[in-house]
Design an enzyme around this catalytic site. Structure first.
Site, PDB file in Angstrom:
ATOM      1  N   ASP A 139       9.702   1.100   4.852  1.00 41.43           N
ATOM      2  CA  ASP A 139      10.818   0.520   5.604  1.00 41.43           C
ATOM      3  C   ASP A 139      11.679   1.615   6.222  1.00 41.43           C
ATOM      4  O   ASP A 139      12.089   1.540   7.380  1.00 41.43           O
ATOM      5  CB  ASP A 139      11.677  -0.359   4.683  1.00 41.43           C
ATOM      6  CG  ASP A 139      10.847  -1.369   3.913  1.00 41.43           C
ATOM      7  OD1 ASP A 139       9.688  -1.603   4.299  1.00 41.43           O
ATOM      8  OD2 ASP A 139      11.360  -1.921   2.919  1.00 41.43           O
ATOM      9  N   SER A 175      18.309  -3.413   4.548  1.00 43.97           N
ATOM     10  CA  SER A 175      18.834  -2.267   3.785  1.00 43.97           C
ATOM     11  C   SER A 175      18.370  -0.947   4.378  1.00 43.97           C
ATOM     12  O   SER A 175      19.165  -0.009   4.492  1.00 43.97           O
ATOM     13  CB  SER A 175      18.496  -2.305   2.303  1.00 43.97           C
ATOM     14  OG  SER A 175      17.741  -3.373   1.936  1.00 43.97           O
ATOM     15  N   GLY A 177      13.489 -10.024   4.105  1.00 42.25           N
ATOM     16  CA  GLY A 177      12.293  -9.185   4.108  1.00 42.25           C
ATOM     17  C   GLY A 177      12.080  -8.447   5.414  1.00 42.25           C
ATOM     18  O   GLY A 177      10.976  -8.020   5.721  1.00 42.25           O
ATOM     19  N   LEU A 178      13.140  -8.288   6.204  1.00 41.59           N
ATOM     20  CA  LEU A 178      13.022  -7.527   7.459  1.00 41.59           C
ATOM     21  C   LEU A 178      13.744  -6.187   7.362  1.00 41.59           C
ATOM     22  O   LEU A 178      14.044  -5.551   8.372  1.00 41.59           O
ATOM     23  CB  LEU A 178      13.552  -8.360   8.637  1.00 41.59           C
ATOM     24  CG  LEU A 178      12.795  -9.669   8.890  1.00 41.59           C
ATOM     25  CD1 LEU A 178      13.455 -10.478  10.005  1.00 41.59           C
ATOM     26  CD2 LEU A 178      11.329  -9.412   9.232  1.00 41.59           C
ATOM     27  N   THR A 208       0.824  -1.208   0.000  1.00 38.35           N
ATOM     28  CA  THR A 208       0.000   0.000   0.000  1.00 38.35           C
ATOM     29  C   THR A 208       0.858   1.258   0.000  1.00 38.35           C
ATOM     30  O   THR A 208       0.379   2.324  -0.379  1.00 38.35           O
ATOM     31  CB  THR A 208      -0.906   0.031   1.251  1.00 38.35           C
ATOM     32  OG1 THR A 208      -0.108  -0.319   2.378  1.00 38.35           O
ATOM     33  CG2 THR A 208      -2.063  -0.939   1.138  1.00 38.35           C
TER      34      THR A 208
HETATM   35  C1  GLA Z   1       9.105  -3.844   0.333  1.00 35.12           C
HETATM   36  C2  GLA Z   1       9.287  -2.363   0.059  1.00 35.12           C
HETATM   37  C3  GLA Z   1       8.268  -1.552   0.865  1.00 35.12           C
HETATM   38  C4  GLA Z   1       6.851  -2.056   0.637  1.00 35.12           C
HETATM   39  C5  GLA Z   1       6.789  -3.560   0.844  1.00 35.12           C
HETATM   40  C6  GLA Z   1       5.440  -4.141   0.517  1.00 35.12           C
HETATM   41  O1  GLA Z   1       9.434  -4.117   1.668  1.00 35.12           O
HETATM   42  O2  GLA Z   1      10.588  -1.955   0.399  1.00 35.12           O
HETATM   43  O3  GLA Z   1       8.378  -0.190   0.527  1.00 35.12           O
HETATM   44  O4  GLA Z   1       6.389  -1.695  -0.628  1.00 35.12           O
HETATM   45  O5  GLA Z   1       7.769  -4.238   0.059  1.00 35.12           O
HETATM   46  O6  GLA Z   1       4.482  -3.676   1.404  1.00 35.12           O
END
Ligand code: GLA
Length: 381
Positions: A172, A128, A124-125, A36
């Protein structure tokens, strides 16, 4: 020994003196509000208790030298002649932050330091974003400019998007910059306004790392963005944030089937994320869990960014009576899921879901109970 203590000691060993500063910037896990952020919508992440740390001291010249403990590597660069990235090395994130700060008119000075982190890379945490915000904080310590969390998040994002050419939204970097201990942050990704919300009492947040990584995530991510933009263009709005589910439902048939599903995910996910805030304010873990389950189904069926491994671990978690709800988290295709669990059963949950997933999927997951931590800061050791 904590990682902060470790960077402190190793700085001492490498530079023969105490560091002048130690900075910390966390990774994140997103409770709800997925895909989103680049639609100007709402996200609800928390900063986790895993982070990037830099111990540093100023230098008299305008160069930056950083030793990475994790990469066993020592790199330097000149602030007046920033080397362009050819392939993405860890130091290019720091160079990108220097570039974005310079472009933003922030005064920069040289420093040398030692970097280490415990956010698993590629899971995915947001390792970066943690690195970008730790770098921004290091430049802040020696450069003497004002620290504004939202501006620093935008610096981190610019480094990643424009210097390194990797597309992301703002989630993030925002949570790594602005996280608050014990709280998740509802972030309006258009205004960058943040609303800290306490996590429901007597619940734990468990991160479920499937142990799978998927290479095609960048191209799939960019394709999803383009599809969302196409849907917004069709409705004549700036972003999918600007249409509600009722209006969308009346006009959904105008869209081609794939675009319709993508848009339906984003529009419904924004509504779920706002409902999640209400559930959290009411301390209603049941309601929050149900929204997380609905989010996963939407990501799996409409946005199509889940994977067999993510579905398997989410199913194992949701089968547990002590689990309020679990869903994939982050960009998808592999990496991690997140579960909201009754605190008094956390240990049993971790053991059973770990074993259940391993026998279903054939590979070993990593499960960690996490705490909501503070955003990027200078810390005492
Ligand atoms: C990655 C991107 C975020 C976001 C998510 C999905 O983590 O870096 O900006 O778009 O995917 O919600």
């Amino acid at each position: 020994m904590s990682l902060a203590d470790k960077v402190n000691r190793r700085f001492h060993a490498a530079f023969g003196a105490e560091p002048a500063f130690i900075v910390r910037a966390p990774g994140r896990v997103n409770l709800i509000g997925e895909h989103t952020d680049y639609n100007d919508g709402f996200v609800f992440p928390l900063a986790i208790d895993r982070a990037a740390y830099i111990a540093l001291r100023p230098r008299a010249d305008r160069s930056v030298r950083v030793i990475s403990l994790d990469m066993a590597d020592d790199q330097s660069f000149d602030l007046d002649d920033l080397p362009r990235p050819d392939e993405t090395r860890w130091v290019d994130y720091l160079i990108g932050v220097a570039w974005a700060l310079q472009r933003g008119g922030y005064p920069l000075a040289g420093w040398e330091g030692l970097l280490a982190g415990d956010v698993p890379i590629g899971s995915g945490l947001s390792s970066s974003a943690a690195l970008e915000l730790a770098a921004a904080r290091a430049f802040y310590c020696v450069g003497g400019f004002n620290w504004d969390a939202a501006q620093m998040a935008q610096i981190g994002r610019a480094a990643e998007n424009e210097w390194l050419g990797i597309q992301t939204g703002i989630m993030d970097q925002m949570i790594s910059a602005a996280g608050l201990e014990g709280h998740a942050l509802l972030i309006d990704c258009r205004s960058l306004e943040t609303t800290p919300t306490a996590l429901p009492a007597t619940t734990s947040i468990v991160i479920l790392d499937t142990g799978t990584r998927r290479g095609l995530v960048d191209s799939a991510y960019n394709e999803r963005r383009t599809q969302c933009e196409a849907a917004a263009r069709h409705f004549g709005i700036a972003a999918l944030r600007d249409i509600d589910l009722a209006t969308f439902s009346k006009r959904a048939e105008e869209l081609e089937a794939v675009i319709r599903r993508r848009a339906r995910h984003v529009i419904s996910e924004n509504e779920r994320t706002l409902q999640a805030r209400d559930a959290m304010l009411a301390g209603d873990a049941e309601a929050l869990g149900k929204l997380m389950i609905a989010s996963h189904i939407s990501l799996r069926d409409d946005f199509e960014v889940s994977s067999p491994a993510l579905d398997a671990i989410v199913d194992c978690a949701n089968a547990e009576p002590s689990c309020y709800g679990a869903r994939m988290t982050g960009a998808g295709f592999g990496g991690c899921a997140v579960a909201l669990v009754r605190a008094d059963d956390t240990t049993g949950f971790v053991r059973r879901v770990g074993a259940g997933y391993e026998s279903a999927a054939g590979n070993r997951p990593a499960l960690y109970v996490t705490r909501a931590s503070a955003g990027a800061a200078t810390i005492d050791v």
